[in-house]
Design a protein around this motif. Structure first.
Motif, mmCIF file in Angstrom:
data_model
loop_
_atom_site.group_PDB
_atom_site.id
_atom_site.type_symbol
_atom_site.label_atom_id
_atom_site.label_comp_id
_atom_site.label_asym_id
_atom_site.label_seq_id
_atom_site.Cartn_x
_atom_site.Cartn_y
_atom_site.Cartn_z
ATOM 1 N N PRO A 180 42.298 80.137 57.923
ATOM 2 C CA PRO A 180 43.602 79.566 57.854
ATOM 3 C C PRO A 180 44.100 79.024 56.475
ATOM 4 O O PRO A 180 45.252 79.375 55.974
ATOM 5 N N LEU A 181 43.075 78.611 55.726
ATOM 6 C CA LEU A 181 43.288 77.927 54.400
ATOM 7 C C LEU A 181 43.366 79.333 53.550
ATOM 8 O O LEU A 181 44.093 79.278 52.433
ATOM 9 N N THR A 182 42.629 80.333 53.667
ATOM 10 C CA THR A 182 42.677 81.617 52.843
ATOM 11 C C THR A 182 44.235 82.113 52.932
ATOM 12 O O THR A 182 44.695 82.570 52.084
ATOM 13 N N ALA A 183 44.576 82.228 54.080
ATOM 14 C CA ALA A 183 45.969 82.766 54.492
ATOM 15 C C ALA A 183 46.958 82.240 53.836
ATOM 16 O O ALA A 183 47.818 82.597 53.319
ATOM 17 N N MET A 184 46.838 80.766 53.904
ATOM 18 C CA MET A 184 47.998 79.842 53.194
ATOM 19 C C MET A 184 47.858 80.008 51.908
ATOM 20 O O MET A 184 49.164 80.250 51.338
ATOM 21 N N LEU A 185 46.764 80.358 50.988
ATOM 22 C CA LEU A 185 46.623 80.525 49.532
ATOM 23 C C LEU A 185 47.549 81.815 49.330
ATOM 24 O O LEU A 185 48.127 81.927 48.347
ATOM 25 N N LEU A 186 47.087 82.989 50.233
ATOM 26 C CA LEU A 186 47.779 84.368 50.067
ATOM 27 C C LEU A 186 49.170 84.130 50.228
ATOM 28 O O LEU A 186 50.169 84.802 49.398
#
Length: 269
Positions: free
Chosen positions: A68-74
């Motif tokens: 989820p954190l990676t998706a938010m950064l993307l």
């Protein structure tokens, strides 16, 4: 827009719109937190995402708690002007309630009603102009090497109720290269431009998306094996160096011998 989307738009008051203020404040913490734990966040083939595509679904493998954190950064990097939504397990979202104002909505992964929750909320998202739906159809952590990739049918069912849409596979892997800390590696797959979701059944869409995810993960595996940063765009640079007594000794020896000090371990090669 299909009849389902129209009805969802009219009755969709229960889906909370993402708060730009909450996302902006959390982003400050998020970037600091990821920098502490990873050397770099790298993305390959980001240009494959059609920036104006609507409705847009980004579906990814589910490799880690970090997803989820990676998706938010993307989302903030690749499509910063769009509103982003994603389902999260109902129990997890209760524990991590900070995500509620940032586009996450609850789905009960352990019960049959979870499919209905996804269909209702997903239809609301896809009916909203400019909205992007992120989803991990595996619904539980799976190793990136596991084949075949098995998706739950929720996303396929949603697609059968949607007209024209664009679906893009996202592959995520967490890998150690040359540094003490790992890399977050992301590969964007080839987009699927779908004229009408009703032209296939849910099982067909589910299988097609799982095959697309496998192909995108295989492509990422080749890129990760090459360990070539030039194949990726670095969207966030984090911590480097070897840390601890090793880092202290490296600094000391450079100071004594007059050799130039290079922070990253990879610079020694």
């Amino acid at each position: 827009m299909t009849r389902t989307q129209v009805n969802a738009a009219r009755a969709g008051g229960d889906l909370r719109a993402p708060s730009r203020r909450a996302i902006g404040l959390f982003s400050i913490y998020l970037r600091w937190y990821v920098r502490r734990h990873f050397h770099c966040v790298r993305v390959a083939n980001a240009g494959r995402i059609p920036p104006q595509a609507q409705p847009l679904i980004l579906f990814a493998n589910h490799a880690s708690w970090w997803d989820p954190l990676t998706a938010m950064l993307l989302a903030q990097t690749i499509l910063p002007d769009r509103d982003h939504y994603a389902p999260m397990d109902e129990i997890a979202l209760t524990h991590y309630s900070i995500f509620r104002p940032m586009g996450f909505f609850p789905v009960d992964n352990g019960a049959a009603r979870g499919a209905g929750q996804l269909l209702r909320a997903g239809a609301q998202v896809l009916a909203r102009p400019g909205a992007v739906l992120w989803i991990t159809p595996e619904s539980q952590f799976q190793d990136v090497r596991k084949r075949p990739i098995v998706f739950r049918p929720g996303l396929g069912g949603l697609m059968t109720r949607t007209g024209r849409m664009t679906c893009v596979p996202i592959a995520i892997e967490y890998a150690f290269w040359n540094e003490r800390l790992p890399e977050i590696l992301v590969n964007v797959g080839e987009p699927l431009e779908i004229a009408d979701g009703a032209m296939e059944d849910a099982r067909t869409w589910t299988n097609l998306l799982s095959y697309a995810t496998a192909a995108t993960l295989d492509e990422l595996a080749m890129l990760a094996t090459e360990r070539d940063p030039e194949a990726f765009e670095t969207v966030l640079a984090g911590a480097g160096g070897i840390g601890g007594v090793y880092e202290f000794w490296k600094r000391l020896s450079c100071a004594v011998t007059g050799r130039p000090y290079h922070h990253d371990h990879g610079s020694l090669h």
